[in-house]
Design a protein around this motif. Structure first.
Motif, PDB file in Angstrom:
ATOM      1  N   GLY A  45       0.807  -1.222   0.000  1.00  0.00           N
ATOM      2  CA  GLY A  45       0.000   0.000   0.000  1.00  0.00           C
ATOM      3  C   GLY A  45       0.834   1.263   0.000  1.00  0.00           C
ATOM      4  N   SER A  46       2.046   1.182   0.538  1.00  0.00           N
ATOM      5  CA  SER A  46       2.918   2.352   0.517  1.00  0.00           C
ATOM      6  C   SER A  46       3.474   2.540  -0.891  1.00  0.00           C
ATOM      7  CB  SER A  46       4.064   2.197   1.522  1.00  0.00           C
ATOM      8  OG  SER A  46       4.816   1.041   1.253  1.00  0.00           O
ATOM      9  N   ASN A  47       3.789   3.782  -1.243  1.00  0.00           N
ATOM     10  CA  ASN A  47       4.368   4.017  -2.567  1.00  0.00           C
ATOM     11  C   ASN A  47       5.834   3.580  -2.583  1.00  0.00           C
ATOM     12  OD1 ASN A  47       5.821   6.159  -1.388  1.00  0.00           O
ATOM     13  ND2 ASN A  47       4.324   7.686  -2.042  1.00  0.00           N
ATOM     14  N   ASP A  48       6.448   3.600  -3.777  1.00  0.00           N
ATOM     15  CA  ASP A  48       7.805   3.074  -3.924  1.00  0.00           C
ATOM     16  C   ASP A  48       8.794   3.765  -2.988  1.00  0.00           C
ATOM     17  OD1 ASP A  48       6.825   1.427  -5.871  1.00  0.00           O
ATOM     18  OD2 ASP A  48       7.691   2.522  -7.561  1.00  0.00           O
ATOM     19  N   PRO A 140       0.716   5.066   4.793  1.00  0.00           N
ATOM     20  CA  PRO A 140      -0.457   5.142   5.655  1.00  0.00           C
ATOM     21  C   PRO A 140      -1.011   6.548   5.891  1.00  0.00           C
ATOM     22  CG  PRO A 140       1.476   5.008   7.025  1.00  0.00           C
ATOM     23  CD  PRO A 140       1.952   4.920   5.594  1.00  0.00           C
ATOM     24  N   ASP A 141      -0.438   7.576   5.246  1.00  0.00           N
ATOM     25  CA  ASP A 141      -1.056   8.893   5.344  1.00  0.00           C
ATOM     26  C   ASP A 141      -2.411   8.862   4.643  1.00  0.00           C
ATOM     27  OD1 ASP A 141       0.934  10.510   6.741  1.00  0.00           O
ATOM     28  OD2 ASP A 141       2.211  10.139   5.013  1.00  0.00           O
ATOM     29  N   PRO A 142      -3.331   9.724   5.033  1.00  0.00           N
ATOM     30  CA  PRO A 142      -4.682   9.669   4.486  1.00  0.00           C
ATOM     31  C   PRO A 142      -4.820  10.275   3.098  1.00  0.00           C
ATOM     32  CG  PRO A 142      -4.516  11.474   6.046  1.00  0.00           C
ATOM     33  CD  PRO A 142      -3.207  10.734   6.115  1.00  0.00           C
ATOM     34  N   ASP A 143      -3.761  10.903   2.586  1.00  0.00           N
ATOM     35  CA  ASP A 143      -3.850  11.690   1.349  1.00  0.00           C
ATOM     36  C   ASP A 143      -4.482  10.957   0.168  1.00  0.00           C
ATOM     37  OD1 ASP A 143      -2.025  12.779   3.232  1.00  0.00           O
ATOM     38  OD2 ASP A 143      -1.073  13.994   1.699  1.00  0.00           O
ATOM     39  N   PRO A 144      -4.107   9.689  -0.117  1.00  0.00           N
ATOM     40  CA  PRO A 144      -4.711   9.025  -1.281  1.00  0.00           C
ATOM     41  C   PRO A 144      -6.231   8.887  -1.165  1.00  0.00           C
ATOM     42  CG  PRO A 144      -2.735   7.868  -0.588  1.00  0.00           C
ATOM     43  CD  PRO A 144      -3.056   8.852   0.491  1.00  0.00           C
ATOM     44  N   TYR A 145      -6.709   8.567   0.028  1.00  0.00           N
ATOM     45  CA  TYR A 145      -8.150   8.407   0.193  1.00  0.00           C
ATOM     46  C   TYR A 145      -8.871   9.754   0.239  1.00  0.00           C
ATOM     47  CZ  TYR A 145      -7.701   3.411   0.626  1.00  0.00           C
ATOM     48  OH  TYR A 145      -7.457   2.084   0.351  1.00  0.00           O
ATOM     49  N   LEU A 146      -8.230  10.757   0.801  1.00  0.00           N
ATOM     50  CA  LEU A 146      -8.813  12.097   0.770  1.00  0.00           C
ATOM     51  C   LEU A 146      -8.904  12.609  -0.666  1.00  0.00           C
ATOM     52  CD1 LEU A 146      -7.019  13.713   3.854  1.00  0.00           C
ATOM     53  CD2 LEU A 146      -9.404  12.935   3.709  1.00  0.00           C
ATOM     54  N   THR A 170      -4.836   1.846   7.851  1.00  0.00           N
ATOM     55  CA  THR A 170      -4.505   3.045   8.623  1.00  0.00           C
ATOM     56  C   THR A 170      -4.812   4.306   7.825  1.00  0.00           C
ATOM     57  OG1 THR A 170      -2.766   1.891   9.848  1.00  0.00           O
ATOM     58  CG2 THR A 170      -2.626   4.285   9.780  1.00  0.00           C
ATOM     59  N   ALA A 171      -4.471   4.304   6.535  1.00  0.00           N
ATOM     60  CA  ALA A 171      -4.749   5.463   5.686  1.00  0.00           C
ATOM     61  C   ALA A 171      -6.243   5.742   5.601  1.00  0.00           C
ATOM     62  CB  ALA A 171      -4.174   5.237   4.286  1.00  0.00           C
ATOM     63  N   ALA A 172      -7.027   4.686   5.412  1.00  0.00           N
ATOM     64  CA  ALA A 172      -8.474   4.858   5.309  1.00  0.00           C
ATOM     65  C   ALA A 172      -9.061   5.397   6.608  1.00  0.00           C
ATOM     66  CB  ALA A 172      -9.126   3.528   4.944  1.00  0.00           C
ATOM     67  N   LYS A 173      -8.615   4.850   7.738  1.00  0.00           N
ATOM     68  CA  LYS A 173      -9.141   5.299   9.029  1.00  0.00           C
ATOM     69  C   LYS A 173      -8.731   6.743   9.321  1.00  0.00           C
ATOM     70  CE  LYS A 173     -11.345   3.388  11.185  1.00  0.00           C
ATOM     71  NZ  LYS A 173     -12.818   3.450  11.026  1.00  0.00           N
ATOM     72  N   ARG A 174      -7.495   7.106   8.949  1.00  0.00           N
ATOM     73  CA  ARG A 174      -7.058   8.490   9.148  1.00  0.00           C
ATOM     74  C   ARG A 174      -7.856   9.462   8.280  1.00  0.00           C
ATOM     75  NH1 ARG A 174      -0.401   7.805   9.267  1.00  0.00           N
ATOM     76  NH2 ARG A 174      -0.274   7.013  11.411  1.00  0.00           N
ATOM     77  N   ALA A 175      -8.380   8.960   7.160  1.00  0.00           N
ATOM     78  CA  ALA A 175      -9.226   9.787   6.296  1.00  0.00           C
ATOM     79  C   ALA A 175     -10.672   9.830   6.790  1.00  0.00           C
ATOM     80  CB  ALA A 175      -9.180   9.259   4.868  1.00  0.00           C
ATOM     81  N   GLY A 176     -10.952   9.094   7.866  1.00  0.00           N
ATOM     82  CA  GLY A 176     -12.301   9.093   8.440  1.00  0.00           C
ATOM     83  C   GLY A 176     -13.270   8.176   7.740  1.00  0.00           C
ATOM     84  N   LEU A 177     -12.754   7.188   7.019  1.00  0.00           N
ATOM     85  CA  LEU A 177     -13.595   6.300   6.227  1.00  0.00           C
ATOM     86  C   LEU A 177     -13.821   4.955   6.914  1.00  0.00           C
ATOM     87  CD1 LEU A 177     -11.851   7.087   2.856  1.00  0.00           C
ATOM     88  CD2 LEU A 177     -14.303   7.365   3.242  1.00  0.00           C
ATOM     89  N   TYR A 178     -15.011   4.400   6.706  1.00  0.00           N
ATOM     90  CA  TYR A 178     -15.299   3.050   7.169  1.00  0.00           C
ATOM     91  C   TYR A 178     -14.491   2.087   6.312  1.00  0.00           C
ATOM     92  CZ  TYR A 178     -17.991  -1.041   8.653  1.00  0.00           C
ATOM     93  OH  TYR A 178     -18.369  -2.247   9.175  1.00  0.00           O
ATOM     94  N   CYS A 179     -13.778   1.159   6.958  1.00  0.00           N
ATOM     95  CA  CYS A 179     -12.856   0.285   6.223  1.00  0.00           C
ATOM     96  C   CYS A 179     -13.131  -1.183   6.523  1.00  0.00           C
ATOM     97  CB  CYS A 179     -11.411   0.624   6.577  1.00  0.00           C
ATOM     98  SG  CYS A 179     -10.195  -0.327   5.632  1.00  0.00           S
ATOM     99  N   VAL A 180     -13.315  -1.948   5.460  1.00  0.00           N
ATOM    100  CA  VAL A 180     -13.471  -3.398   5.543  1.00  0.00           C
ATOM    101  C   VAL A 180     -12.186  -4.045   5.050  1.00  0.00           C
ATOM    102  CG1 VAL A 180     -14.742  -5.399   4.666  1.00  0.00           C
ATOM    103  CG2 VAL A 180     -15.961  -3.273   5.191  1.00  0.00           C
TER     104      VAL A 180
END
Length: 218
Positions: A45-48, A140-146, A170-180
């Motif tokens: 999930g992390s970039n290169d 895991p920063d939220p930026d991609p999902y935001l 972690t990224a999804a949760k930091r963006a405030g999103l429900y994550c499955v």
């Protein structure tokens, strides 16, 4: 009301993680670092750039500027792309979901790999596609999902995320999103910080079908 579903790519839509991990392991050998598949699964999930920094840090080494260009190129050359396939049932599931929800893909893989996979398997499915080359700060920063929320023009309460990796969750949760989370590559305890953990893709398909308005519950 749920209006969009945002999918991670590797390990969720396509069975690619073992091939991605093996290619990275061979690439890092050139830098004198030996890793195993699980080392990459943990960082999926992390970039290169972030992945390289993490592997070097774990090896107690400092990457040179050239590593950030040479290692991803080497990894792309080594990747057995023709062996990557969607998980069984994914295209049919997306066909059905597409009729009821907007769909997005948020991947940490680079632009080249994501583009090839979308073109080969998922052309026309996704309203928004974000790859690991699009943003400086990836999972895991939220930026991609935001960014996905911004491009969809929706609020966090109108979207949910399907992930399989700790950093992506972690990224999804930091963006405030429900994550499955679907535990496709790691033990369920490694992804317990998701809102819901499903043990395999069969369980994921059942869950996604339950979201469709008017769909009988099984």
């Amino acid at each position: 009301m749920l209006k969009a579903i945002i999918f991670d790519m590797d390990g969720v839509l396509v069975d690619s993680m073992r091939f991605q991990a093996d290619a990275w392991a061979k690439a890092f050998q050139d830098a004198g670092i030996n890793i195993v598949r699980e080392d990459i699964y943990e960082l999926e999930g992390s970039n290169d750039k972030r992945l390289i920094k993490s592997i070097f840090k774990e090896a107690r080494k400092e990457p040179e500027p050239e590593h950030f260009e040479r290692l991803p190129e080497k990894k792309r050359d080594l990747l057995e792309f023709d062996r990557i396939k969607p998980f069984e049932g994914i295209p049919e599931c997306l066909d059905e979901l597409k009729r009821h929800f907007r769909l997005a893909m948020v991947s940490g893989s680079n632009r080249n790999t994501v583009g090839k996979i979308v073109d080969k398997f998922f052309s026309g499915y996704f309203d928004v596609v974000i790859n690991g080359s699009d943003l400086e700060r990836g999972k895991p920063d939220p930026d991609p999902y935001l960014k996905a929320l911004e491009m969809l023009g929706l609020t966090k309460n109108e979207c949910m995320v399907i992930e399989n990796a700790p950093l992506g969750i972690t990224a999804a949760k930091r963006a405030g999103l429900y994550c499955v989370a679907v535990a496709s590559m790691l033990e369920p305890e490694k992804v317990q910080h998701a809102d819901l953990v499903l043990e395999d893709h069969a369980s994921l398909f059942d869950y996604l079908k339950s979201l469709i308005p008017g769909k009988p519950q099984t």
